[in-house]
Write a protein that holds these residues in place. Structure first.
Motif, PDB file in Angstrom:
ATOM      1  N   LEU A 172       0.819  -1.209   0.000  1.00 17.36           N
ATOM      2  CA  LEU A 172       0.000   0.000   0.000  1.00 17.36           C
ATOM      3  C   LEU A 172       0.854   1.261   0.000  1.00 17.36           C
ATOM      4  CD1 LEU A 172      -2.832  -0.985   2.522  1.00 17.36           C
ATOM      5  CD2 LEU A 172      -3.084  -0.599   0.061  1.00 17.36           C
ATOM      6  N   GLU A 173       2.018   1.186   0.654  1.00 17.02           N
ATOM      7  CA  GLU A 173       2.941   2.328   0.677  1.00 17.02           C
ATOM      8  C   GLU A 173       3.645   2.501  -0.664  1.00 17.02           C
ATOM      9  OE1 GLU A 173       3.651   4.616   2.952  1.00 17.02           O
ATOM     10  OE2 GLU A 173       2.164   3.863   4.381  1.00 17.02           O
ATOM     11  N   MET A 174       4.083   1.395  -1.262  1.00 15.88           N
ATOM     12  CA  MET A 174       4.886   1.459  -2.484  1.00 15.88           C
ATOM     13  C   MET A 174       4.046   1.535  -3.751  1.00 15.88           C
ATOM     14  SD  MET A 174       7.966   1.583  -1.465  1.00 15.88           S
ATOM     15  CE  MET A 174       8.736   1.422  -3.074  1.00 15.88           C
ATOM     16  N   LEU A 175       2.834   0.998  -3.717  1.00 14.08           N
ATOM     17  CA  LEU A 175       2.000   0.931  -4.916  1.00 14.08           C
ATOM     18  C   LEU A 175       0.606   1.472  -4.621  1.00 14.08           C
ATOM     19  CD1 LEU A 175       3.061  -2.684  -5.911  1.00 14.08           C
ATOM     20  CD2 LEU A 175       3.719  -0.597  -7.123  1.00 14.08           C
ATOM     21  N   PRO A 176       0.517   2.722  -4.173  1.00 12.87           N
ATOM     22  CA  PRO A 176      -0.798   3.274  -3.827  1.00 12.87           C
ATOM     23  C   PRO A 176      -1.671   3.397  -5.068  1.00 12.87           C
ATOM     24  CG  PRO A 176       0.842   5.002  -3.878  1.00 12.87           C
ATOM     25  CD  PRO A 176       1.589   3.714  -4.036  1.00 12.87           C
ATOM     26  N   GLN A 177      -2.945   3.153  -4.876  1.00  4.47           N
ATOM     27  CA  GLN A 177      -3.875   3.221  -6.003  1.00  4.47           C
ATOM     28  C   GLN A 177      -5.025   4.158  -5.701  1.00  4.47           C
ATOM     29  OE1 GLN A 177      -5.331  -0.030  -9.064  1.00  4.47           O
ATOM     30  NE2 GLN A 177      -6.271  -0.414  -7.093  1.00  4.47           N
ATOM     31  N   ASP A 178      -5.897   3.754  -4.781  1.00  2.41           N
ATOM     32  CA  ASP A 178      -7.043   4.575  -4.421  1.00  2.41           C
ATOM     33  C   ASP A 178      -7.037   4.835  -2.929  1.00  2.41           C
ATOM     34  OD1 ASP A 178      -8.125   4.566  -7.051  1.00  2.41           O
ATOM     35  OD2 ASP A 178      -8.829   2.529  -6.676  1.00  2.41           O
ATOM     36  N   ALA A 179      -7.341   6.052  -2.548  1.00  3.00           N
ATOM     37  CA  ALA A 179      -7.433   6.377  -1.129  1.00  3.00           C
ATOM     38  C   ALA A 179      -8.811   5.993  -0.614  1.00  3.00           C
ATOM     39  CB  ALA A 179      -7.177   7.865  -0.917  1.00  3.00           C
ATOM     40  N   GLY A 180      -8.887   5.849   0.687  1.00  5.94           N
ATOM     41  CA  GLY A 180     -10.180   5.601   1.297  1.00  5.94           C
ATOM     42  C   GLY A 180     -10.350   4.177   1.761  1.00  5.94           C
ATOM     43  N   GLU A 181     -11.529   3.897   2.262  1.00  2.16           N
ATOM     44  CA  GLU A 181     -11.835   2.596   2.829  1.00  2.16           C
ATOM     45  C   GLU A 181     -11.729   1.498   1.776  1.00  2.16           C
ATOM     46  OE1 GLU A 181     -15.607   0.367   5.012  1.00  2.16           O
ATOM     47  OE2 GLU A 181     -15.546   2.543   4.811  1.00  2.16           O
ATOM     48  N   GLY A 182     -11.130   0.385   2.147  1.00  2.00           N
ATOM     49  CA  GLY A 182     -11.001  -0.727   1.214  1.00  2.00           C
ATOM     50  C   GLY A 182      -9.918  -0.527   0.180  1.00  2.00           C
ATOM     51  N   ALA A 183      -8.987   0.430   0.426  1.00  4.13           N
ATOM     52  CA  ALA A 183      -7.931   0.710  -0.543  1.00  4.13           C
ATOM     53  C   ALA A 183      -7.078  -0.520  -0.774  1.00  4.13           C
ATOM     54  CB  ALA A 183      -7.068   1.869  -0.052  1.00  4.13           C
ATOM     55  N   ALA A 184      -6.600  -0.657  -1.989  1.00  2.00           N
ATOM     56  CA  ALA A 184      -5.737  -1.778  -2.351  1.00  2.00           C
ATOM     57  C   ALA A 184      -4.580  -1.252  -3.172  1.00  2.00           C
ATOM     58  CB  ALA A 184      -6.526  -2.826  -3.140  1.00  2.00           C
ATOM     59  N   PRO A 185      -3.447  -1.915  -3.154  1.00  2.00           N
ATOM     60  CA  PRO A 185      -2.325  -1.479  -3.987  1.00  2.00           C
ATOM     61  C   PRO A 185      -2.592  -1.769  -5.451  1.00  2.00           C
ATOM     62  CG  PRO A 185      -1.809  -3.562  -2.919  1.00  2.00           C
ATOM     63  CD  PRO A 185      -3.126  -3.100  -2.342  1.00  2.00           C
ATOM     64  N   ARG A 186      -1.833  -1.113  -6.327  1.00  2.00           N
ATOM     65  CA  ARG A 186      -1.916  -1.450  -7.736  1.00  2.00           C
ATOM     66  C   ARG A 186      -1.482  -2.894  -7.935  1.00  2.00           C
ATOM     67  NH1 ARG A 186       0.971   3.234  -8.375  1.00  2.00           N
ATOM     68  NH2 ARG A 186       2.736   2.096  -9.238  1.00  2.00           N
ATOM     69  N   PRO A 187      -2.167  -3.666  -8.748  1.00  2.00           N
ATOM     70  CA  PRO A 187      -1.808  -5.073  -8.953  1.00  2.00           C
ATOM     71  C   PRO A 187      -0.387  -5.227  -9.476  1.00  2.00           C
ATOM     72  CG  PRO A 187      -3.999  -4.631  -9.798  1.00  2.00           C
ATOM     73  CD  PRO A 187      -3.400  -3.294  -9.477  1.00  2.00           C
ATOM     74  N   PHE A 188       0.256  -6.299  -9.086  1.00  2.00           N
ATOM     75  CA  PHE A 188       1.652  -6.533  -9.469  1.00  2.00           C
ATOM     76  C   PHE A 188       1.891  -8.012  -9.698  1.00  2.00           C
ATOM     77  CE2 PHE A 188       1.148  -6.272  -4.851  1.00  2.00           C
ATOM     78  CZ  PHE A 188       1.691  -7.477  -4.414  1.00  2.00           C
ATOM     79  N   TYR A 189       3.014  -8.306 -10.346  1.00  2.00           N
ATOM     80  CA  TYR A 189       3.467  -9.676 -10.527  1.00  2.00           C
ATOM     81  C   TYR A 189       4.384 -10.016  -9.354  1.00  2.00           C
ATOM     82  CZ  TYR A 189       1.735  -9.112 -15.282  1.00  2.00           C
ATOM     83  OH  TYR A 189       0.928  -8.883 -16.364  1.00  2.00           O
ATOM     84  N   LEU A 190       4.229 -11.201  -8.809  1.00  2.00           N
ATOM     85  CA  LEU A 190       4.956 -11.569  -7.599  1.00  2.00           C
ATOM     86  C   LEU A 190       5.886 -12.749  -7.891  1.00  2.00           C
ATOM     87  CD1 LEU A 190       5.358 -11.024  -4.594  1.00  2.00           C
ATOM     88  CD2 LEU A 190       3.348 -12.433  -4.112  1.00  2.00           C
ATOM     89  N   VAL A 191       7.171 -12.546  -7.584  1.00  2.00           N
ATOM     90  CA  VAL A 191       8.196 -13.575  -7.775  1.00  2.00           C
ATOM     91  C   VAL A 191       8.758 -13.937  -6.407  1.00  2.00           C
ATOM     92  CG1 VAL A 191      10.402 -14.152  -8.874  1.00  2.00           C
ATOM     93  CG2 VAL A 191       8.794 -12.605 -10.033  1.00  2.00           C
ATOM     94  N   GLY A 192       8.687 -15.202  -6.042  1.00  2.00           N
ATOM     95  CA  GLY A 192       9.171 -15.624  -4.733  1.00  2.00           C
ATOM     96  C   GLY A 192      10.124 -16.798  -4.850  1.00  2.00           C
ATOM     97  N   HIS A 193      11.209 -16.726  -4.080  1.00  2.00           N
ATOM     98  CA  HIS A 193      12.186 -17.822  -4.067  1.00  2.00           C
ATOM     99  C   HIS A 193      12.120 -18.562  -2.735  1.00  2.00           C
ATOM    100  CE1 HIS A 193      16.427 -19.237  -3.081  1.00  2.00           C
ATOM    101  NE2 HIS A 193      16.023 -20.038  -4.052  1.00  2.00           N
TER     102      HIS A 193
END
Length: 440
Positions: A172-193
């Motif tokens: 939410l800090e790095m990929l802010p999208q919409d302010a307000g209740e129920g805010a979610a980050p901008r969608p991203f691709y996730l790579v995990g090792h």
């Protein structure tokens, strides 16, 4: 705030990190990359233990608001003493100007840090905004203090919740999208090792709206039986005996490093030589990454989040909540498993997931609108670190499956670009000019 780290160990880890990143990405002053410490509020977002949820609401939702069908828990019972701590973050690229580049987030494995992605970073950053972070309580991220009994007090779901809730706050800090209740980050691709792959799958189940697709590099999904090399008569019989004893007493490798620092240098040199071919690393890089690993293992006066691994996996890496029983029911996004051809990590769980999704794809598609897909790719001549052994192939697999890049080039031309990037350690004048044009 978290426990006070050893200043000398931290400075050494930062120095090693900066040297290796500069050698592979160029000077940070060119705008190619920069490091930061992102402050997140663990208590600011409601912990969500339900999998397959549609969204996660902030904990400050007003009374009288509609209740979600998702069951949510409060912050875990043995929560860290501090609810605010900093996440060590690396941002790279894109090196090619783009109005809306896809974002790729990288999660490292247990006991590692962002530096272990160093060979993958320049390949992805040509077209993507790449964010890599040290997991909360690990590497160079701040290490919150936990109650003394948190290892035995926490269930696996609570340990997972600590990581995924903190990661969601970071997103939410790095990929802010919409302010307000129920805010979610901008969608991203996730790579995990490794363990980061396991946490990536958990995160995608808890926050399906955040993740576009998963790329899992030798993910730690656990062993169904004790690995043969650790059994009596195996190549590492004594190591297996030590691991069983340590797990029983909740003693982590990092705790041993703090007590016997010289032991980690020897152990890491031996283990790293077997887990990664290191052919893509220079002798200097191997030395600096080894020093980096020793330094991050020495940080802090005591363990922070490292022992939570034991809450997710029991003795000899047996999962407490097998992923093959969870992902087919709750996974919403497509995922790609990449295992090294000589990887010690067991891939049976991944194969079961692929079989289950294939078997129920028609029924799931009719219910959800589309079925999630999973596939396994073997990386030749690679072991547990495919992104070190063959970063070109790993980057090629990832970039070809990013929908935002499909119109830019064919797979054949993408292969050429990746190969050219691999051969470049120093930034070209053209790249420097492009870097200056990228909006930061």
């Amino acid at each position: 705030m978290g426990g006070v780290p050893s200043q000398k160990a931290r400075e050494q880890a930062l120095a090693c990190e900066a040297e290796v990143l500069t050698a592979n990405l160029g000077p940070s002053g060119l705008g190619r990359w920069h490091l930061s410490n992102v402050l997140v509020n663990f208590s600011g977002i409601q912990a969500n233990c339900a999998e397959g949820a549609v969204s996660s609401r902030p904990s400050s939702s007003p009374r009288g608001s509609p209740k979600s069908s998702t069951k949510a828990s409060e912050v875990p019972r043995a929560a860290p003493s501090s609810q605010h701590f900093r996440i060590h973050t690396l941002e790279v690229g894109p090196w090619t100007p783009s109005e809306n580049p896809p974002t790729v987030v990288l999660l490292h494995g247990w006991g590692d840090g962002i530096l272990l992605f160093v060979k993958l970073l320049p390949l992805l950053a040509r077209f993507c905004r790449v964010l890599a972070l040290d997991l909360p309580g690990m590497a160079l991220s701040e290490r919150p203090e936990f109650p003394a009994d948190y290892v035995t007090a926490w269930r696996s779901s609570e340990a997972e919740d600590f990581f995924t809730t903190t990661l969601h706050a970071w997103a939410l800090e790095m990929l802010p999208q919409d302010a307000g209740e129920g805010a979610a980050p901008r969608p991203f691709y996730l790579v995990g090792h490794s363990f980061g792959g396991y946490l990536s799958m958990v995160y995608a189940m808890r926050h399906p709206q955040d993740v576009l697709k998963l790329f899992l590099l030798s993910p730690m999904l656990g062993f169904r039986a004790e690995p043969a090399m650790f059994k009596p008569g195996g190549d590492y019989e004594n190591v297996g005996r030590i691991i069983r004893s340590a797990v029983k007493r909740h003693i982590t490798p990092t705790a041993l490093v703090r007590r016997f620092p010289g032991m980690h240098a020897i152990a890491w040199s031996v283990v790293f030589s077997r887990l990664a071919s290191r052919k893509t690393l220079t002798k200097r890089e191997v030395k600096q990454i080894t020093r980096y690993k020793i330094s991050i293992a020495s940080l802090g006066e005591k363990d922070s989040s490292e022992p939570l691994f034991y809450s997710c996996f029991g003795s000899m890496l047996r999962p407490r909540r097998p992923m093959e029983l969870r992902w087919p029911r709750h996974g919403r996004c497509d995922c790609v498993f990449l295992y090294g051809q000589s990887d010690f990590m067991e891939s049976e769980s991944a194969r079961e997931i692929c079989k289950a999704l294939a078997a129920c794809s028609t029924a799931v598609a009719s219910k959800r609108g589309r079925a999630s897909h999973a596939e396994i790719i073997s990386v030749p001549k690679a072991s547990h670190y495919p992104h070190i052994d063959d970063p070109a192939m790993v980057a090629d697999v990832i970039l070809q499956q990013l929908s935002e890049l499909s119109h830019l080039m064919s797979p054949e031309s993408l292969d050429v670009v990746v190969e050219e990037a691999l051969q470049q350690h120093e930034p070209s004048p053209r790249d420097s000019a492009l870097a200056g044009a990228v909006a930061r």
